[in-house]
Design an enzyme around this catalytic site. Sequence first.
Site, PDB file in Angstrom:
ATOM      1  N   PRO A 226       1.361  -1.087   0.158  1.00 57.81           N
ATOM      2  CA  PRO A 226      -0.305  -0.195   0.178  1.00 57.81           C
ATOM      3  C   PRO A 226       0.681   1.319  -0.366  1.00 57.81           C
ATOM      4  O   PRO A 226       1.642   1.448   1.102  1.00 57.81           O
ATOM      5  CB  PRO A 226      -0.674  -0.356   1.329  1.00 57.81           C
ATOM      6  CG  PRO A 226      -0.336  -0.934   1.986  1.00 57.81           C
ATOM      7  CD  PRO A 226       0.613  -1.773   1.361  1.00 57.81           C
ATOM      8  N   ASP A 402       5.393   2.281   2.195  1.00 59.10           N
ATOM      9  CA  ASP A 402       4.665   0.861   2.793  1.00 59.10           C
ATOM     10  C   ASP A 402       4.378   1.175   3.481  1.00 59.10           C
ATOM     11  O   ASP A 402       4.643   1.195   4.765  1.00 59.10           O
ATOM     12  CB  ASP A 402       6.228  -0.280   1.860  1.00 59.10           C
ATOM     13  CG  ASP A 402       4.542  -1.624   2.468  1.00 59.10           C
ATOM     14  OD1 ASP A 402       3.878  -1.684   2.556  1.00 59.10           O
ATOM     15  OD2 ASP A 402       5.419  -2.617   1.978  1.00 59.10           O
ATOM     16  N   HIS A 403       2.668   1.449   3.885  1.00 53.53           N
ATOM     17  CA  HIS A 403       2.140   1.605   4.687  1.00 53.53           C
ATOM     18  C   HIS A 403       1.940   0.580   5.845  1.00 53.53           C
ATOM     19  O   HIS A 403       1.631   1.102   6.975  1.00 53.53           O
ATOM     20  CB  HIS A 403       0.976   2.325   4.340  1.00 53.53           C
ATOM     21  CG  HIS A 403       0.085   3.658   5.453  1.00 53.53           C
ATOM     22  ND1 HIS A 403       1.185   3.637   6.359  1.00 53.53           N
ATOM     23  CD2 HIS A 403      -0.401   4.683   5.019  1.00 53.53           C
ATOM     24  CE1 HIS A 403       0.217   4.957   7.227  1.00 53.53           C
ATOM     25  NE2 HIS A 403      -0.321   5.355   5.734  1.00 53.53           N
ATOM     26  N   ARG A 404       2.383  -0.365   5.739  1.00 48.55           N
ATOM     27  CA  ARG A 404       2.448  -1.825   6.328  1.00 48.55           C
ATOM     28  C   ARG A 404       3.085  -1.752   7.215  1.00 48.55           C
ATOM     29  O   ARG A 404       3.365  -2.057   8.319  1.00 48.55           O
ATOM     30  CB  ARG A 404       2.656  -3.126   5.355  1.00 48.55           C
ATOM     31  CG  ARG A 404       1.371  -3.480   4.940  1.00 48.55           C
ATOM     32  CD  ARG A 404       2.008  -4.295   4.102  1.00 48.55           C
ATOM     33  NE  ARG A 404       2.633  -4.244   2.543  1.00 48.55           N
ATOM     34  CZ  ARG A 404       3.094  -5.422   2.592  1.00 48.55           C
ATOM     35  NH1 ARG A 404       2.767  -6.115   2.116  1.00 48.55           N
ATOM     36  NH2 ARG A 404       4.302  -4.952   1.509  1.00 48.55           N
ATOM     37  N   VAL A 406       5.427   1.768   7.917  1.00 45.73           N
ATOM     38  CA  VAL A 406       6.091   2.643   8.305  1.00 45.73           C
ATOM     39  C   VAL A 406       4.571   3.943   8.011  1.00 45.73           C
ATOM     40  O   VAL A 406       3.854   3.700   7.517  1.00 45.73           O
ATOM     41  CB  VAL A 406       6.708   4.205   7.115  1.00 45.73           C
ATOM     42  CG1 VAL A 406       7.003   4.676   6.995  1.00 45.73           C
ATOM     43  CG2 VAL A 406       8.043   3.183   6.589  1.00 45.73           C
TER      44      VAL A 406
END
Length: 432
Positions: A226, A402-404, A406
Amino acid sequence: MLAEFKLPDLGEGLTESEIVSWQVAVGDTVELNQIIGEVETAKAVVELPSPYSGVVTAITHAPGTVVEVGEVIIAFDVADEGEAAAVRVPTLVGYGADPESSSAPVRRQRTTAALTPVPAEPSASGQVQVQAERPRSTPPVRKLAHDLGIDLEILSGSGERGIITRQDVLSFAGNATQGDRGAVGDTPSSIPVKAPETGVREERTPIKGVRKFMAQAMVESAFTAPHVTEFLTVDVTAGMEFLEKLRSQKEFAGVKITPLTLAAKAVILAIGRYPALNSHWDEARQEVVTFKYVNLGIAAATPRGLLVPNIKDSQNMGLRGLAAALGELTETARSGKTPPADLAGGTFSITNIGVFGIDAGTPILNPGEAGILALGAVRRTPWEYQGQVALRQVMTLSLSFDHRLVDGEQGSRFLADIGAIMSDPAMALVLQ
């Protein structure tokens, strides 16, 4: 004694390669470890050293052919049976799957034509000699011949060792069309040659090699991680003045100092404060892997497509060492000589879109990495400075992550740290 050389396993789980060029021909005598040709994997062009000393008796695949690991690509007449049995591959990873084993790659039907060896004939001594011929030319010449509808099999080369040159192709095309402006007659080998078409409205190019690999990787990255992208526009006047001072220092003689150099150092320092940007999401093991080193990838536009080689353990380098490594990395990439090992194992990447005059973008993560920074162009822009409006050197930084791995705060603070160092390099002393 006849010895066959099969396409080795070049590592990284790649099961096929394209023959780029041959540097030997049938009948040539070669030495052990002599470079005999080049193959292109999905990641790099790799030189093939000869595994034998002997005479080339057959070349089974022409340049442009895609070959599976384990397929025979060249044969030699070697001095004795012992040497024929001992394959030496000193610079390659593994030797590939045994075609007879159950683990051999599944063969598929190809549209790419391989050259078939001439039927074997016994020599005066009764030993079977394998022969093969191929039209010897370079990739640009083969493309020209393809565009003109000319079969290289029917041409004789005027270049060194009979190589077919661009002029050979153009001369044949001119002679063939002089007598008949409408169409070209049958050639001596009875293979029809098409006259060049006019008004062509489209061109189709096979998707292969680096372009194919990067396309697959980018799609996988875009639809797996994401992505979030943040932007920061900063006044980098002091940073550019700092770089100009460094260029005049004897310690930096012989190396290229650019905004990318400063940005690379800023990224390394910021990763020390926010290690989540230097991590990996291991889906198979359901683990987050945080790297204690920084293999800094640098996106490089090359004639073969986009490559992202990386500088191993860049966290241990000073500014001069980093500048030298950046220069060597980009030069090697553009020359097409980047080894596969330099393209693997990256932990964070930078792409310098500013060299193309672009201000900002939304870069896609290099697969397996948590972040990528895009550097925009440095422009002289009216900017608030010390309570007044002045012309300043301004740059936009674009960070995708990567929002998973960070969250928004980590990403924002990381980008702010980089901006602070680009604006005032002295901040590097504060942020360490």
